[in-house]
Motif scaffolding. Structure first.
Motif, PDB file in Angstrom:
ATOM      1  N   ALA A   1       0.822  -1.214   0.000  1.00  0.00           N
ATOM      2  CA  ALA A   1       0.000   0.000   0.000  1.00  0.00           C
ATOM      3  C   ALA A   1       0.854   1.262   0.000  1.00  0.00           C
ATOM      4  O   ALA A   1       0.572   2.219  -0.728  1.00  0.00           O
ATOM      5  N   PHE A   2       1.912   1.256   0.800  1.00  0.00           N
ATOM      6  CA  PHE A   2       2.790   2.432   0.859  1.00  0.00           C
ATOM      7  C   PHE A   2       3.497   2.647  -0.480  1.00  0.00           C
ATOM      8  O   PHE A   2       3.689   3.788  -0.906  1.00  0.00           O
ATOM      9  N   ALA A   3       3.894   1.564  -1.121  1.00  0.00           N
ATOM     10  CA  ALA A   3       4.569   1.687  -2.415  1.00  0.00           C
ATOM     11  C   ALA A   3       3.631   2.267  -3.469  1.00  0.00           C
ATOM     12  O   ALA A   3       3.990   3.183  -4.213  1.00  0.00           O
TER      13      ALA A   3
ATOM     14  N   SER B   1      -1.676 -10.039  -7.134  1.00  0.00           N
ATOM     15  CA  SER B   1      -2.053  -9.206  -8.289  1.00  0.00           C
ATOM     16  C   SER B   1      -3.560  -9.013  -8.372  1.00  0.00           C
ATOM     17  O   SER B   1      -4.034  -8.081  -9.032  1.00  0.00           O
ATOM     18  N   ASN B   2      -4.341  -9.907  -7.708  1.00  0.00           N
ATOM     19  CA  ASN B   2      -5.803  -9.820  -7.759  1.00  0.00           C
ATOM     20  C   ASN B   2      -6.377  -8.867  -6.710  1.00  0.00           C
ATOM     21  O   ASN B   2      -7.596  -8.677  -6.657  1.00  0.00           O
ATOM     22  N   ILE B   3      -5.526  -8.285  -5.857  1.00  0.00           N
ATOM     23  CA  ILE B   3      -6.022  -7.396  -4.806  1.00  0.00           C
ATOM     24  C   ILE B   3      -6.552  -6.108  -5.429  1.00  0.00           C
ATOM     25  O   ILE B   3      -5.848  -5.434  -6.179  1.00  0.00           O
ATOM     26  N   PRO B   4      -7.806  -5.743  -5.135  1.00  0.00           N
ATOM     27  CA  PRO B   4      -8.349  -4.479  -5.675  1.00  0.00           C
ATOM     28  C   PRO B   4      -7.676  -3.268  -5.048  1.00  0.00           C
ATOM     29  O   PRO B   4      -7.323  -3.294  -3.855  1.00  0.00           O
ATOM     30  N   LEU B   5      -7.509  -2.224  -5.821  1.00  0.00           N
ATOM     31  CA  LEU B   5      -6.962  -0.982  -5.256  1.00  0.00           C
ATOM     32  C   LEU B   5      -7.901  -0.412  -4.204  1.00  0.00           C
ATOM     33  O   LEU B   5      -7.462   0.253  -3.259  1.00  0.00           O
ATOM     34  N   ALA B   6      -9.201  -0.704  -4.361  1.00  0.00           N
ATOM     35  CA  ALA B   6     -10.177  -0.242  -3.369  1.00  0.00           C
ATOM     36  C   ALA B   6      -9.966  -0.914  -2.021  1.00  0.00           C
ATOM     37  O   ALA B   6     -10.388  -0.384  -0.988  1.00  0.00           O
ATOM     38  N   SER B   7      -9.316  -2.082  -2.002  1.00  0.00           N
ATOM     39  CA  SER B   7      -9.002  -2.757  -0.733  1.00  0.00           C
ATOM     40  C   SER B   7      -7.781  -2.146  -0.063  1.00  0.00           C
ATOM     41  O   SER B   7      -7.632  -2.231   1.159  1.00  0.00           O
ATOM     42  N   MET B   8      -6.910  -1.558  -0.880  1.00  0.00           N
ATOM     43  CA  MET B   8      -5.710  -0.934  -0.318  1.00  0.00           C
ATOM     44  C   MET B   8      -6.024   0.430   0.285  1.00  0.00           C
ATOM     45  O   MET B   8      -5.393   0.850   1.264  1.00  0.00           O
TER      46      MET B   8
ATOM     47  N   ILE C   1      11.268  -2.052  14.157  1.00  0.00           N
ATOM     48  CA  ILE C   1      10.898  -2.687  12.889  1.00  0.00           C
ATOM     49  C   ILE C   1      10.948  -1.620  11.807  1.00  0.00           C
ATOM     50  O   ILE C   1      10.264  -0.598  11.894  1.00  0.00           O
ATOM     51  N   GLY C   2      11.792  -1.848  10.811  1.00  0.00           N
ATOM     52  CA  GLY C   2      11.963  -0.859   9.754  1.00  0.00           C
ATOM     53  C   GLY C   2      11.290  -1.276   8.471  1.00  0.00           C
ATOM     54  O   GLY C   2      11.007  -2.455   8.240  1.00  0.00           O
ATOM     55  N   GLY C   3      11.026  -0.293   7.630  1.00  0.00           N
ATOM     56  CA  GLY C   3      10.405  -0.556   6.343  1.00  0.00           C
ATOM     57  C   GLY C   3       9.809   0.705   5.779  1.00  0.00           C
ATOM     58  O   GLY C   3      10.015   1.799   6.318  1.00  0.00           O
ATOM     59  N   PRO C   4       9.044   0.601   4.703  1.00  0.00           N
ATOM     60  CA  PRO C   4       8.363   1.786   4.164  1.00  0.00           C
ATOM     61  C   PRO C   4       7.298   2.251   5.151  1.00  0.00           C
ATOM     62  O   PRO C   4       6.675   1.438   5.830  1.00  0.00           O
ATOM     63  N   THR C   5       7.098   3.545   5.236  1.00  0.00           N
ATOM     64  CA  THR C   5       6.114   4.087   6.180  1.00  0.00           C
ATOM     65  C   THR C   5       5.235   5.137   5.509  1.00  0.00           C
ATOM     66  O   THR C   5       5.591   5.697   4.471  1.00  0.00           O
ATOM     67  N   GLY C   6       4.107   5.410   6.166  1.00  0.00           N
ATOM     68  CA  GLY C   6       3.179   6.396   5.640  1.00  0.00           C
ATOM     69  C   GLY C   6       3.757   7.796   5.584  1.00  0.00           C
ATOM     70  O   GLY C   6       3.410   8.587   4.700  1.00  0.00           O
ATOM     71  N   ALA C   7       4.644   8.104   6.528  1.00  0.00           N
ATOM     72  CA  ALA C   7       5.207   9.454   6.582  1.00  0.00           C
ATOM     73  C   ALA C   7       5.971   9.821   5.313  1.00  0.00           C
ATOM     74  O   ALA C   7       6.053  10.986   4.934  1.00  0.00           O
TER      75      ALA C   7
END
Length: 574
Positions: free
Chosen positions: A37-39, A340-347, A70-76
């Motif tokens: 989602a962050f990407a 790949s089947n995940i809807p963007l509306a779910s993200m 815990i590191g990774g991509p973040t919303g900020a």
């Protein structure tokens, strides 16, 4: 800076490893939908978020300064990375991320970890809430299933796009998003140990695939299939031109990454009772952000929510962070085609909930209600973050905070003319003892309270220079309550001393604290004043000052400022 692992795994055993395994598994599952989602929100392909979660997650845990980070991509990072992708492109984002890693690494090596903590709270609340608003509004289009929108860097332009294309709303997307949102909200209440975002994304995806296939935009239809492998190692094409053009975005990434990681480490300390090493944390963040772009990953930092989940799940050491990264890698290899089947509306609901949780709405409202200058700084920082960019917002916020700080400090400086109080057992000096009938024409005593720095130095000099107009013979400066003096304060003091000496007067300083004393030694102003003119006690300074008087001027004086005055007033001159 030593990167030894001593202490972090002291007493480690199989039982602790089991706890790390469980917590790492839980956090890894939580991180998967967030990484994608962050990407997507940052304007890049979803798999790049998974690469970042895997690579940066492991490196930050191994080399960082917090046991539980815990590191990774973040919303900020979303608004910043999206703006960089829009302006410079994905390849240049990798270069900016690499450069940010280098900056963070050197910040840690030169022990600048503590400096970031001095950013005023209204500024951090302001830009954090502004980022949350940007993230939330950025997901409205996916939530409603709008299409044919053009993406802009400017907030108002994006809001205009929503208004123009509101007629393209897709009710299937809305239904998918609502299902996901309700499950994200209800799952923690009904099944607190299961990640709500994972439940929401799975069930809403299944519902969309079964009941209305091909009616909503998916990750696959928008970005293509997610590969179930890591990309080959790729070194960014660094050049002087690239570095010059990207230094500003790289610096912004580094600053925000440093702030977020250290805030997350502080939260971890509070929850676990541990203590992080801020400089080592920056080094770990630097290493992670230098290596992650080589695998196509986007900038990463400490993730507060995932770090908190890690601790709540029973983590015992940094191994939980390593395991979380491995879990993401295994899921990428095994289940990438299905993602790949995940809807963007779910993200969209996932990011909206992230924005809501990071908004610091309670703190925002609390500061605004105080109706102080800090409220103004908060509001300006917030508005500039939303309407312009984070760099401008933080710069203006810091400048305004600095001006307010100087103003507050200048208000705290108290300058008062004083004389000894005979009613006090120790004859301490007091301002109320000075009046038109009770003063000394030859000795003036001034007491100061507050830091003597550039913001107040001119006022300090003016108050004394006004006294020089009356040309007293001796000037005593009582500085026991001056904890700090900068070079501007020293310069103004030097000006006073030189003017006073020019008129044949004597300057005496009493109760000087250590830092101002060291400043005078460095500039050798103490030698110019005369080392014999410094006293630890004001009483001794007064006794010395009385020896410098013109005794003929004392004869017949009725002001009686000091207990010795009656005798001096009637003494015959020999």
């Amino acid at each position: 800076m030593k990167l030894s692992f001593s202490g972090r795994f002291q007493g480690y055993n199989g039982k602790k490893f089991q706890k790390d395994l469980i917590s790492g598994l839980i956090v890894g599952i939580v991180a998967i939908p967030l990484g994608m989602a962050f990407a997507i929100a940052s304007g890049v392909k979803p798999e790049y978020g998974l690469y970042t979660t895997f690579v940066a997650g492991i490196l930050i845990s191994l080399f960082g300064g917090s046991k539980f980070q815990i590191g990774g991509p973040t919303g900020a990072f979303i608004p910043i990375l999206f703006a960089i992708v829009m302006q410079y492109g994905y390849e240049n984002l990798l270069i900016a991320g690499f450069m940010a890693g280098v900056i963070l690494l050197f910040m840690g090596i030169f022990k600048l970890g503590g400096v970031i903590k001095f950013i005023p709270r209204p500024v951090t609340i302001g830009f954090t809430t502004g980022i949350a608003v940007t993230i939330f509004t950025g997901q409205i289009a996916n939530f409603l299933g709008l299409h044919n929108l053009q993406k802009h860097q400017e907030f108002l332009s994006n809001m205009k796009e929503l208004g123009i294309h509101i007629s393209t709303i897709n009710m299937y997307s809305v239904l998918t998003a609502v299902i996901c949102l309700m499950l994200i909200i209800l799952t923690p209440k009904l099944l607190p140990k299961i990640p709500g975002s994972l439940v929401g994304i799975l069930i809403s995806t299944v519902a969309a695939s079964l009941f209305y296939p091909d009616k909503v935009a998916t990750i696959g239809s928008t970005y293509g299939a997610i590969p179930n492998s890591l990309p080959s190692l790729h070194f960014p094409a660094l050049s002087i031109e690239h570095m010059q053009s990207l230094i500003k975005p790289a610096f912004v990434i580094a600053m925000l990454g440093g702030i977020e990681s250290l805030l997350s480490a502080v939260v971890a300390d509070g929850m676990s009772g541990s203590r992080h090493n801020s400089n080592r944390e920056l080094i770990g963040q630097g290493i992670a952000n230098m290596i992650t772009p080589l695998f196509g990953g986007i900038p990463a930092t400490g993730a507060i929510a995932r770090t908190a989940t890690n601790i709540k799940s029973g983590a015992e050491s940094p191994f939980s962070g390593v395991i979380h990264g491995i879990v993401v890698l295994l899921v990428l290899f095994l289940f990438a085609p299905y993602a790949s089947n995940i809807p963007l509306a779910s993200m969209a609901p996932i990011l909206m909930v992230v924005a809501w949780n990071m908004s610091e709405r309670k703190e925002f409202a609390h500061v605004i209600k105080t109706k102080t200058a800090e409220s103004f700084v908060l509001l300006i920082t917030f508005l500039l973050t939303v309407l312009t960019d984070l760099t401008t917002a933080v710069e203006v916020g810091l400048v305004l905070s600095g001006i307010i700080f100087v103003k507050h400090m200048s208000d705290l400086l108290i300058t008062a003319k004083v004389l000894p109080d005979p009613s006090d057992k120790n004859e301490k000096v007091a301002a109320h003892m000075v009046n038109e009938q009770h003063y000394c024409p030859q000795i003036s005593i001034y007491t100061f309270e507050g830091a003597l720095f550039f913001g107040v130095a001119a006022m300090f000099e003016k108050s004394i220079m006004d006294e020089i107009h009356y040309k007293p013979k001796v000037l005593i400066l009582r500085m026991g309550n001056v904890p700090y003096m900068d070079t501007t304060g020293e310069s103004n003091l030097s000006s006073i001393v030189k003017h006073f000496n020019k008129h044949g007067g004597t300057v005496i300083i009493s109760e000087l604290q250590n830092q101002p004393s060291q400043m005078l030694k460095k500039t050798r102003l103490d030698e110019f004043i005369g080392l014999e003119h410094f006293f630890e006690k004001t009483g001794d300074a007064v006794s010395f000052a009385l020896t410098k008087l013109n005794h003929s001027q004392c004869l017949g004086c009725k002001h009686f400022a000091f207990r010795e005055c009656r005798q001096l007033s009637t003494r015959e001159i020999k």
